[in-house]
Design a protein around this motif. Structure first.
Motif, PDB file in Angstrom:
ATOM      1  N   THR A 144       0.862  -1.176   0.000  1.00  0.00           N
ATOM      2  CA  THR A 144       0.000   0.000   0.000  1.00  0.00           C
ATOM      3  C   THR A 144       0.899   1.226   0.000  1.00  0.00           C
ATOM      4  O   THR A 144       1.883   1.274   0.734  1.00  0.00           O
ATOM      5  CB  THR A 144      -0.925   0.015   1.225  1.00  0.00           C
ATOM      6  OG1 THR A 144      -1.770  -1.130   1.196  1.00  0.00           O
ATOM      7  CG2 THR A 144      -1.791   1.274   1.250  1.00  0.00           C
ATOM      8  N   ALA A 175      -9.011   3.497  -3.591  1.00  0.00           N
ATOM      9  CA  ALA A 175      -8.875   2.083  -3.942  1.00  0.00           C
ATOM     10  C   ALA A 175      -9.620   1.817  -5.241  1.00  0.00           C
ATOM     11  O   ALA A 175     -10.683   2.389  -5.483  1.00  0.00           O
ATOM     12  CB  ALA A 175      -9.422   1.191  -2.837  1.00  0.00           C
ATOM     13  N   HIS A 239      -5.049  -4.742   7.517  1.00  0.00           N
ATOM     14  CA  HIS A 239      -5.725  -5.068   6.251  1.00  0.00           C
ATOM     15  C   HIS A 239      -7.186  -4.606   6.240  1.00  0.00           C
ATOM     16  O   HIS A 239      -7.998  -5.147   5.476  1.00  0.00           O
ATOM     17  CB  HIS A 239      -5.679  -6.582   5.976  1.00  0.00           C
ATOM     18  CG  HIS A 239      -4.305  -7.143   5.826  1.00  0.00           C
ATOM     19  ND1 HIS A 239      -4.063  -8.486   5.630  1.00  0.00           N
ATOM     20  CD2 HIS A 239      -3.084  -6.559   5.854  1.00  0.00           C
ATOM     21  CE1 HIS A 239      -2.768  -8.711   5.548  1.00  0.00           C
ATOM     22  NE2 HIS A 239      -2.146  -7.535   5.688  1.00  0.00           N
ATOM     23  N   ARG A 242      -8.892  -3.721   2.852  1.00  0.00           N
ATOM     24  CA  ARG A 242      -8.853  -4.901   1.985  1.00  0.00           C
ATOM     25  C   ARG A 242      -9.882  -5.944   2.430  1.00  0.00           C
ATOM     26  O   ARG A 242     -10.607  -6.528   1.611  1.00  0.00           O
ATOM     27  CB  ARG A 242      -7.442  -5.483   1.985  1.00  0.00           C
ATOM     28  CG  ARG A 242      -6.389  -4.512   1.475  1.00  0.00           C
ATOM     29  CD  ARG A 242      -4.973  -4.937   1.838  1.00  0.00           C
ATOM     30  NE  ARG A 242      -4.615  -6.200   1.202  1.00  0.00           N
ATOM     31  CZ  ARG A 242      -3.506  -6.871   1.473  1.00  0.00           C
ATOM     32  NH1 ARG A 242      -2.656  -6.415   2.392  1.00  0.00           N
ATOM     33  NH2 ARG A 242      -3.240  -7.999   0.845  1.00  0.00           N
ATOM     34  N   SER A 246     -13.471  -6.702   0.353  1.00  0.00           N
ATOM     35  CA  SER A 246     -13.651  -8.092  -0.069  1.00  0.00           C
ATOM     36  C   SER A 246     -14.923  -8.679   0.542  1.00  0.00           C
ATOM     37  O   SER A 246     -15.677  -9.402  -0.118  1.00  0.00           O
ATOM     38  CB  SER A 246     -12.435  -8.918   0.340  1.00  0.00           C
ATOM     39  OG  SER A 246     -12.597 -10.270  -0.027  1.00  0.00           O
ATOM     40  N   LEU A 252     -10.105  -5.558  -3.879  1.00  0.00           N
ATOM     41  CA  LEU A 252      -9.231  -4.601  -4.547  1.00  0.00           C
ATOM     42  C   LEU A 252      -8.514  -5.258  -5.721  1.00  0.00           C
ATOM     43  O   LEU A 252      -8.083  -6.410  -5.632  1.00  0.00           O
ATOM     44  CB  LEU A 252      -8.183  -4.061  -3.571  1.00  0.00           C
ATOM     45  CG  LEU A 252      -8.570  -2.848  -2.721  1.00  0.00           C
ATOM     46  CD1 LEU A 252      -9.755  -3.144  -1.827  1.00  0.00           C
ATOM     47  CD2 LEU A 252      -7.369  -2.389  -1.889  1.00  0.00           C
ATOM     48  N   ASP A 255      -5.219  -7.499  -5.387  1.00  0.00           N
ATOM     49  CA  ASP A 255      -5.129  -8.035  -4.026  1.00  0.00           C
ATOM     50  C   ASP A 255      -5.507  -9.520  -4.018  1.00  0.00           C
ATOM     51  O   ASP A 255      -6.605  -9.903  -3.618  1.00  0.00           O
ATOM     52  CB  ASP A 255      -6.039  -7.242  -3.086  1.00  0.00           C
ATOM     53  CG  ASP A 255      -5.802  -7.575  -1.621  1.00  0.00           C
ATOM     54  OD1 ASP A 255      -4.887  -8.369  -1.336  1.00  0.00           O
ATOM     55  OD2 ASP A 255      -6.538  -7.029  -0.772  1.00  0.00           O
ATOM     56  N   TYR A 258      -7.076 -11.441  -0.981  1.00  0.00           N
ATOM     57  CA  TYR A 258      -8.491 -11.276  -0.630  1.00  0.00           C
ATOM     58  C   TYR A 258      -9.417 -11.340  -1.841  1.00  0.00           C
ATOM     59  O   TYR A 258     -10.493 -10.740  -1.836  1.00  0.00           O
ATOM     60  CB  TYR A 258      -8.682  -9.953   0.129  1.00  0.00           C
ATOM     61  CG  TYR A 258      -8.030  -9.968   1.487  1.00  0.00           C
ATOM     62  CD1 TYR A 258      -8.583 -10.690   2.550  1.00  0.00           C
ATOM     63  CD2 TYR A 258      -6.833  -9.290   1.720  1.00  0.00           C
ATOM     64  CE1 TYR A 258      -7.973 -10.728   3.793  1.00  0.00           C
ATOM     65  CE2 TYR A 258      -6.218  -9.317   2.965  1.00  0.00           C
ATOM     66  CZ  TYR A 258      -6.800 -10.040   3.995  1.00  0.00           C
ATOM     67  OH  TYR A 258      -6.189 -10.071   5.231  1.00  0.00           O
ATOM     68  N   GLN A 267      -1.868  -4.542  -4.627  1.00  0.00           N
ATOM     69  CA  GLN A 267      -3.246  -4.106  -4.391  1.00  0.00           C
ATOM     70  C   GLN A 267      -3.366  -2.612  -4.692  1.00  0.00           C
ATOM     71  O   GLN A 267      -2.510  -1.829  -4.309  1.00  0.00           O
ATOM     72  CB  GLN A 267      -3.701  -4.406  -2.959  1.00  0.00           C
ATOM     73  CG  GLN A 267      -3.010  -3.607  -1.868  1.00  0.00           C
ATOM     74  CD  GLN A 267      -1.986  -4.444  -1.120  1.00  0.00           C
ATOM     75  OE1 GLN A 267      -1.640  -5.537  -1.544  1.00  0.00           O
ATOM     76  NE2 GLN A 267      -1.509  -3.936   0.005  1.00  0.00           N
TER      77      GLN A 267
END
Length: 303
Positions: A144, A175, A239, A242, A246, A252, A255, A258, A267
Motif C-alpha cells: 500500500t 482504492a 488489512h 482490503r 472483499s 481490490l 489483491d 483477498y 493491491q
C-alpha cells in the motif's frame, strides 16, 4: 502558538488562553504528557520559565517564555540507509509525513532488516543532524502506498498516538475495486479477526476487533467492471480496507490475498490524503500524497 527549537529545548511564548494556568496544567492537561515524561522533567529540572527553574504551580502570564527539555538525543532504533525514493510531504521539528512507495515495509519486521521507510527516515535524520528515535504513528501494508506520520520526539508521539486513537487524524484512501458499486456511499461496521486457516490473512469475525470504514464512489468504469472508491478509516485494523471491501464482494484490484485479480502488480490502494492538527501548535496540516508507481497503476486503469 509560537514555538522554536533552541538546542535540546522547546521554547514557546505562552498564548493568551494559557494565562493563569500552571506548568503542571500544561503538561498534564493541555499536552496529556505521559507520567514517566513528567517525572523525568521534574527530576532533571527540565522546565524553565523566563530562563529560571520555578515551582510548577506558578501561574503563567501571557507571552512568558516557557522552555521544555524535549529534544533529547536518542538512538534511531533502526539502521540508517540511503533510499533515494524518500518523498517527504511535510516536516518540522516535531513531526514528519512521508509518502511510502510500493514494495516497502513501513518499519523493520525483523532484526537488522533494511529497505524500509523507517531506515530511510533514519538516514534523513542523520544527514540533517537530527538524533532521535524513528517513531511511526501508524503504518501501511508493504504494497500500500501513501502518507505515513512519524513523530520526532516522545511528546509529539504521545499526543499523536492519542489523537489517532480518538479518531482526530483523518486518513483518506483511494482504492480501485472489482465490480460496480451501486451504493454511492456507506459505512462498513464489521469486526475483523485473524483467519485461523492462514498465517497472514484477516477476516470479518464477530469475535474480532471493532472495525469501521466509510466509503464513497468516486467513479465507475462499466467496461472494465471496476469502481474507484474513496475510503476513510475510523479504526486502524490490519488489512482493514482490503478485508472490508472483499467482504462486501468488491475486492481490490491486484489483491490476490483477498480475492482480487492480478491485473496490477500490487493491491490498488493508496493513502492519498492525511489531515490533522499539529501536536504542539495546533495548526491545521493537510497533506496530499501523489501516486508513486512506475508505471502508474491507477492512471493506466482509469483511461
Amino acid at each position: 502558538m509560537l514555538t522554536k527549537k533552541a538546542g535540546e529545548w522547546l521554547e514557546l511564548s505562552v498564548p493568551r488562553d494559557w494565562e493563569g494556568l500552571t506548568i503542571e496544567d500544561i503538561l498534564k492537561n493541555a499536552w496529556s504528557m505521559p507520567k514517566q515524561m513528567i517525572h523525568q522533567l521534574r527530576m532533571e529540572k527540565g522546565v524553565r520559565l523566563n530562563g529560571e527553574s520555578i515551582y510548577w504551580n506558578t501561574p503563567l502570564a501571557h507571552n512568558d517564555k516557557l522552555r521544555v527539555h524535549l529534544f533529547i538525543e536518542e538512538d534511531y532504533g533502526v539502521q540508517p540507509e540511503y533510499i533515494p525514493e524518500l518523498n517527504i510531504l511535510f516536516e518540522d521539528d516535531h513531526l514528519l509525513i512521508a509518502n511510502k512507495p510500493p514494495r516497502m515495509d513501513t518499519h523493520p519486521n525483523e532484526e537488522n532488516q533494511l529497505g524500509t521507510l523507517a531506515n530511510a527516515i533514519a538516514y534523513h535524520f542523520q544527514a540533517n543532524g537530527v538524533f532521535t528515535k524513528v517513531r511511526h504513528i501508524h503504518r501501511l501494508d508493504r504494497d500500500t502506498t501513501g502518507a505515513v506520520i512519524f513523530a520526532k520526539h516522545k511528546l509529539a508521539s504521545a499526543i499523536l498516538d492519542r489523537r489517532l486513537e480518538k479518531r482526530e487524524i483523518k486518513r483518506t484512501y483511494l482504492a480501485l475495486v472489482h465490480g460496480i458499486i451501486k451504493q454511492k456511499k456507506g459505512t462498513i461496521d464489521a469486526a475483523i479477526g485473524r483467519d485461523r486457516h492462514h498465517p497472514t490473512r484477516r477476516r470479518v469475525s464477530q469475535r474480532g476487533q471493532k472495525a469501521i470504514t466509510t466509503f464513497k464512489v468516486v467513479q465507475t468504469f462499466v467496461n472494465k467492471k471496476m469502481t474507484l472508491v474513496e475510503l476513510e478509516l475510523l479504526t486502524g485494523r490490519t488489512h482493514q480496507i482490503r478485508v472490508h471491501m472483499s467482504h462486501l464482494g468488491y475486492p481490490l484490484a491486484g489483491d490476490t490475498l483477498y480475492g482480487g485479480q492480478p491485473i496490477v502488480p500490487r493491491q490498488a490502494l493508496h493513502a492519498a490524503r492525511i489531515s490533522l492538527e499539529h501536536p504542539l501548535t495546533n495548526e491545521k496540516i493537510n497533506c496530499e500524497a501523489p501516486f508513486l508507481d512506475h508505471p502508474p497503476i491507477f492512471d493506466n486503469l482509469l483511461v
